[in-house]
Design a protein around this motif. Sequence first.
Motif, PDB file in Angstrom:
ATOM      1  N   THR A  34       0.837  -1.211   0.000  1.00  0.00           N
ATOM      2  CA  THR A  34       0.000   0.000   0.000  1.00  0.00           C
ATOM      3  C   THR A  34       0.867   1.255   0.000  1.00  0.00           C
ATOM      4  O   THR A  34       0.549   2.233  -0.669  1.00  0.00           O
ATOM      5  N   ASP A  37       2.418   1.658  -3.498  1.00  0.00           N
ATOM      6  CA  ASP A  37       1.430   2.161  -4.451  1.00  0.00           C
ATOM      7  C   ASP A  37       1.273   3.671  -4.337  1.00  0.00           C
ATOM      8  O   ASP A  37       1.293   4.380  -5.341  1.00  0.00           O
ATOM      9  N   VAL A  38       1.146   4.180  -3.131  1.00  0.00           N
ATOM     10  CA  VAL A  38       0.985   5.625  -2.932  1.00  0.00           C
ATOM     11  C   VAL A  38       2.258   6.363  -3.362  1.00  0.00           C
ATOM     12  O   VAL A  38       2.179   7.381  -4.056  1.00  0.00           O
ATOM     13  N   GLU A  41       2.366   6.514  -7.194  1.00  0.00           N
ATOM     14  CA  GLU A  41       1.449   7.512  -7.759  1.00  0.00           C
ATOM     15  C   GLU A  41       1.969   8.930  -7.547  1.00  0.00           C
ATOM     16  O   GLU A  41       1.887   9.767  -8.445  1.00  0.00           O
ATOM     17  N   LEU A  55      -5.278  11.642  -5.084  1.00  0.00           N
ATOM     18  CA  LEU A  55      -4.539  10.447  -4.679  1.00  0.00           C
ATOM     19  C   LEU A  55      -5.500   9.295  -4.408  1.00  0.00           C
ATOM     20  O   LEU A  55      -5.235   8.153  -4.780  1.00  0.00           O
ATOM     21  N   ALA A  59      -4.638   6.034  -6.595  1.00  0.00           N
ATOM     22  CA  ALA A  59      -4.010   4.894  -5.918  1.00  0.00           C
ATOM     23  C   ALA A  59      -4.956   3.701  -5.847  1.00  0.00           C
ATOM     24  O   ALA A  59      -6.173   3.859  -5.849  1.00  0.00           O
ATOM     25  N   VAL A  66      -6.693   5.859   2.093  1.00  0.00           N
ATOM     26  CA  VAL A  66      -5.575   6.660   1.604  1.00  0.00           C
ATOM     27  C   VAL A  66      -5.108   7.670   2.647  1.00  0.00           C
ATOM     28  O   VAL A  66      -3.900   7.880   2.808  1.00  0.00           O
TER      29      VAL A  66
END
Length: 150
Positions: A34, A37-38, A41, A55, A59, A66
Amino acid sequence: MDNTAAWAGLLRVHAALVPLLDQELQAAHGLPLTWYDVLLELNAAPGRRLTMTDLGVAAVVSRSRVSRVVDELVRAGLVEREPNPDDKRSAFAKLTAEGRARLKAAAPTYVAGIERHFTGRMTAAEAATVATALGKVLRAHDAAGVHIVR
């Protein structure tokens, strides 16, 4: 193969591979999937920053998670929050130099995991077909105004 078999296969592959990629990233780099992934991005965004709303759309992490993930990344020094001068109610999440360095260090593990567990199990033509088919689904939903997490 019927339509439900394709759908079931997609769900099963996702359920099997996401924990494997997460485990590999955590073991090698201390980064949950996780977080990766953030960071990915944010790294791809203009100025390496996105509003929390953007976001949440970009994401793969759910929109409700998030904010929590960004809080964790801020505590780890990988992301910082910046006020949004155009909208006092929102803030930007911005990638820090340390966040970019950690992302860059983890990228080979992530890419190798995708190759080992996913694309390496199919021919190049099959991988292209999967990418084309899934892209077609995403574009159709985008055109219909349905926001799909990416």
